[in-house]
Design a protein around this motif. Structure first.
Motif, PDB file in Angstrom:
ATOM      1  N   LEU A   1      60.400  56.890  32.842  1.00 24.39           N
ATOM      2  CA  LEU A   1      59.981  56.491  31.493  1.00 24.39           C
ATOM      3  C   LEU A   1      58.882  57.414  30.977  1.00 24.39           C
ATOM      4  N   ALA A   2      57.944  57.781  31.859  1.00 24.15           N
ATOM      5  CA  ALA A   2      56.845  58.663  31.453  1.00 24.15           C
ATOM      6  C   ALA A   2      57.372  60.026  31.017  1.00 24.15           C
ATOM      7  N   GLU A   3      58.350  60.578  31.748  1.00 18.84           N
ATOM      8  CA  GLU A   3      58.944  61.868  31.381  1.00 18.84           C
ATOM      9  C   GLU A   3      59.659  61.768  30.040  1.00 18.84           C
ATOM     10  N   ALA A   4      60.381  60.656  29.839  1.00 15.96           N
ATOM     11  CA  ALA A   4      61.123  60.464  28.586  1.00 15.96           C
ATOM     12  C   ALA A   4      60.173  60.345  27.398  1.00 15.96           C
ATOM     13  N   LEU A   5      59.069  59.613  27.575  1.00 18.65           N
ATOM     14  CA  LEU A   5      58.082  59.471  26.497  1.00 18.65           C
ATOM     15  C   LEU A   5      57.355  60.789  26.243  1.00 18.65           C
ATOM     16  N   GLY A   6      57.103  61.546  27.322  1.00 21.69           N
ATOM     17  CA  GLY A   6      56.373  62.808  27.209  1.00 21.69           C
ATOM     18  C   GLY A   6      57.097  63.868  26.406  1.00 21.69           C
ATOM     19  N   ARG A   7      58.398  63.687  26.172  1.00 21.89           N
ATOM     20  CA  ARG A   7      59.157  64.645  25.366  1.00 21.89           C
ATOM     21  C   ARG A   7      58.934  64.432  23.868  1.00 21.89           C
ATOM     22  N   HIS A   8      58.182  63.406  23.529  1.00 23.05           N
ATOM     23  CA  HIS A   8      57.909  63.103  22.110  1.00 23.05           C
ATOM     24  C   HIS A   8      56.396  63.054  21.905  1.00 23.05           C
ATOM     25  N   LYS A   9      55.773  64.235  21.996  1.00 18.37           N
ATOM     26  CA  LYS A   9      54.311  64.355  21.961  1.00 18.37           C
ATOM     27  C   LYS A   9      53.705  63.854  20.651  1.00 18.37           C
ATOM     28  N   LYS A  10      54.449  63.995  19.555  1.00 16.01           N
ATOM     29  CA  LYS A  10      53.909  63.587  18.259  1.00 16.01           C
ATOM     30  C   LYS A  10      53.863  62.066  18.108  1.00 16.01           C
ATOM     31  N   VAL A  11      54.600  61.363  18.946  1.00 23.66           N
ATOM     32  CA  VAL A  11      54.651  59.898  18.862  1.00 23.66           C
ATOM     33  C   VAL A  11      53.827  59.262  19.985  1.00 23.66           C
ATOM     34  N   PHE A  12      54.055  59.711  21.219  1.00 22.96           N
ATOM     35  CA  PHE A  12      53.357  59.151  22.381  1.00 22.96           C
ATOM     36  C   PHE A  12      52.386  60.194  22.925  1.00 22.96           C
ATOM     37  N   ASP A  13      51.087  59.938  22.784  1.00 18.18           N
ATOM     38  CA  ASP A  13      50.067  60.911  23.192  1.00 18.18           C
ATOM     39  C   ASP A  13      49.867  60.906  24.707  1.00 18.18           C
ATOM     40  N   ASP A  14      48.953  61.760  25.179  1.00 14.93           N
ATOM     41  CA  ASP A  14      48.688  61.880  26.621  1.00 14.93           C
ATOM     42  C   ASP A  14      48.221  60.558  27.220  1.00 14.93           C
ATOM     43  N   LEU A  15      47.391  59.833  26.490  1.00 11.49           N
ATOM     44  CA  LEU A  15      46.910  58.538  26.961  1.00 11.49           C
ATOM     45  C   LEU A  15      48.078  57.609  27.253  1.00 11.49           C
ATOM     46  N   TYR A  16      49.008  57.530  26.333  1.00 16.77           N
ATOM     47  CA  TYR A  16      50.163  56.636  26.456  1.00 16.77           C
ATOM     48  C   TYR A  16      51.013  57.036  27.671  1.00 16.77           C
ATOM     49  N   VAL A  17      51.353  58.324  27.748  1.00 18.20           N
ATOM     50  CA  VAL A  17      52.241  58.809  28.809  1.00 18.20           C
ATOM     51  C   VAL A  17      51.598  58.641  30.185  1.00 18.20           C
ATOM     52  N   ASN A  18      50.314  58.966  30.307  1.00 17.39           N
ATOM     53  CA  ASN A  18      49.648  58.867  31.608  1.00 17.39           C
ATOM     54  C   ASN A  18      49.505  57.431  32.079  1.00 17.39           C
ATOM     55  N   MET A  19      49.263  56.515  31.164  1.00 15.04           N
ATOM     56  CA  MET A  19      49.172  55.104  31.554  1.00 15.04           C
ATOM     57  C   MET A  19      50.527  54.585  32.024  1.00 15.04           C
ATOM     58  N   VAL A  20      51.587  54.966  31.332  1.00 12.19           N
ATOM     59  CA  VAL A  20      52.935  54.548  31.743  1.00 12.19           C
ATOM     60  C   VAL A  20      53.271  55.133  33.113  1.00 12.19           C
ATOM     61  N   GLU A  21      52.896  56.402  33.318  1.00 16.31           N
ATOM     62  CA  GLU A  21      53.152  57.039  34.614  1.00 16.31           C
ATOM     63  C   GLU A  21      52.406  56.313  35.732  1.00 16.31           C
ATOM     64  N   ALA A  22      51.154  55.942  35.476  1.00 16.80           N
ATOM     65  CA  ALA A  22      50.379  55.202  36.476  1.00 16.80           C
ATOM     66  C   ALA A  22      51.026  53.847  36.763  1.00 16.80           C
ATOM     67  N   GLY A  23      51.555  53.201  35.732  1.00 15.43           N
ATOM     68  CA  GLY A  23      52.224  51.916  35.916  1.00 15.43           C
ATOM     69  C   GLY A  23      53.497  52.042  36.724  1.00 15.43           C
ATOM     70  N   GLU A  24      54.252  53.114  36.480  1.00 15.69           N
ATOM     71  CA  GLU A  24      55.494  53.314  37.244  1.00 15.69           C
ATOM     72  C   GLU A  24      55.198  53.595  38.708  1.00 15.69           C
ATOM     73  N   ILE A  25      54.190  54.442  38.963  1.00 13.20           N
ATOM     74  CA  ILE A  25      53.848  54.792  40.349  1.00 13.20           C
ATOM     75  C   ILE A  25      53.313  53.570  41.095  1.00 13.20           C
ATOM     76  N   GLY A  26      52.485  52.781  40.428  1.00 15.33           N
ATOM     77  CA  GLY A  26      51.872  51.620  41.069  1.00 15.33           C
ATOM     78  C   GLY A  26      52.731  50.377  41.061  1.00 15.33           C
ATOM     79  N   GLY A  27      53.897  50.418  40.426  1.00 13.21           N
ATOM     80  CA  GLY A  27      54.781  49.260  40.393  1.00 13.21           C
ATOM     81  C   GLY A  27      54.263  48.124  39.524  1.00 13.21           C
ATOM     82  N   ALA A  28      53.436  48.461  38.532  1.00 17.81           N
ATOM     83  CA  ALA A  28      52.869  47.429  37.649  1.00 17.81           C
ATOM     84  C   ALA A  28      53.070  47.819  36.190  1.00 17.81           C
TER      85      ALA A  28
END
Length: 304
Positions: A112-139
């Motif tokens: 999900l983080a990779e998919a969101l990261g392809r749309h930089k104008k919509v989902f910023d670094d904050l958004y993508v990194n938080m989603v990535e942390a959630g996916e890695i941590g299972g939360a």
């Protein structure tokens, strides 16, 4: 990212055709192979001229998507199904398109983080990194709720700041308009009256009349100069030195500078707290926070 048109066959031999975004043909082949489609022909679709500033998606649409996505994930629905539902019911056509592309990327095997990261104008670094942390941590569900809360509070802060700026902006615009109207329409009427008196006018009155004559005689050049100045200013602010100098001036400006500093501190603390509570490392959290500071001087201070 370029858009490709393709034709091919499924593993069962059924002919298929469609469009898909990819960096190049090799990536397109890889994405379609994951869908078990053998590509026969593929060509890049000609780019269409689309005059638009930014993504055309409002912040409220992103906040609404995040809240609805968090609720659906929390209810136990599969991610692809959540994205499919949201891609059909979002109010903004642009947002529906972005969510549909995210769904296709996730369906093709991307995180999900990779998919969101392809749309930089919509989902910023904050958004993508938080989603990535959630996916890695299972939360992911918990992270999405925090992200939704953060975005809603950030949007509310922006609305408050804009609301505070409305009154002074209106006063400046009205005062400028009234002054311009007086100098170009009302003062010339009095000028005719004064010229009939034959007496020497006081210095302040003569200065006002001279300004009026100048405006009336050069109004087209003045408007052209303002437009050229605005364009030059826009390009200057985009440069590193220009951005830094402008942000310094804004911080030193009376009233506005204090408002910018308070807004930046509020955004800094809320962003950093949200990232740290989501499991992002302190170094990475500070780097992301610096990018979202909104002022180059403050960004540099956070990085230091």
């Amino acid at each position: 990212m370029p858009l490709f048109e393709y034709k091919g066959k499924t593993a069962a031999g059924t002919a298929v055709a469609g469009e898909m975004k990819a960096r190049n043909k090799a990536e397109l082949d890889s994405l379609l192979r994951r869908k078990k489609i053998n590509v026969e022909t593929a060509s890049r679709k000609p780019s269409q001229i689309n005059i638009r500033i930014g993504s055309g998606i409002k912040k409220v649409h992103i906040s609404r998507f995040t809240r609805q996505f968090a609720t659906m994930i929390g209810a136990g629905l599969p991610m692809v199904q959540c994205l499919d539902i949201l891609s059909k019911q979002m109010e903004s056509a642009e947002m529906r398109s972005v969510v549909a592309q995210v769904k296709d990327s996730v369906s093709s095997g991307s995180t999900l983080a990779e998919a969101l990261g392809r749309h930089k104008k919509v989902f910023d670094d904050l958004y993508v990194n938080m989603v990535e942390a959630g996916e890695i941590g299972g939360a992911l569900d918990t992270i999405l709720v925090r992200l939704a809360n953060y975005r809603e509070k950030a949007d509310a802060l922006v609305r408050k700041v804009r609301g505070a700026m409305v009154y002074p902006a209106v006063v400046v615009v009205v005062a400028t308009g009234v002054t311009f109207a007086m100098l170009t329409y009302i003062v010339p009427v009095f000028a005719k009256m004064f010229s009939g008196l034959g007496a020497e006018l006081p210095k302040p009155t003569q200065v006002v009349l001279d300004i009026s004559y100048f405006l009336r005689g050069n109004i087209m050049f003045i408007f052209a100069g303002l437009i050229a100045g605005a364009i030059a200013f826009r390009y200057w602010v985009k440069t590193d030195k220009g951005r830094l100098r402008f942000d310094k001036l804004m911080l030193r400006a009376p009233m506005i500078g204090s408002l910018i500093r308070k807004s930046a501190v509020s955004r800094f603390t809320r962003t950093l707290a949200t990232l740290l509570s989501s499991g992002v490392s302190i170094h990475e959290a500070l780097e992301i926070t610096a990018k979202t500071a909104g002022n180059r001087v403050i960004s540099d201070a956070i990085r230091r």
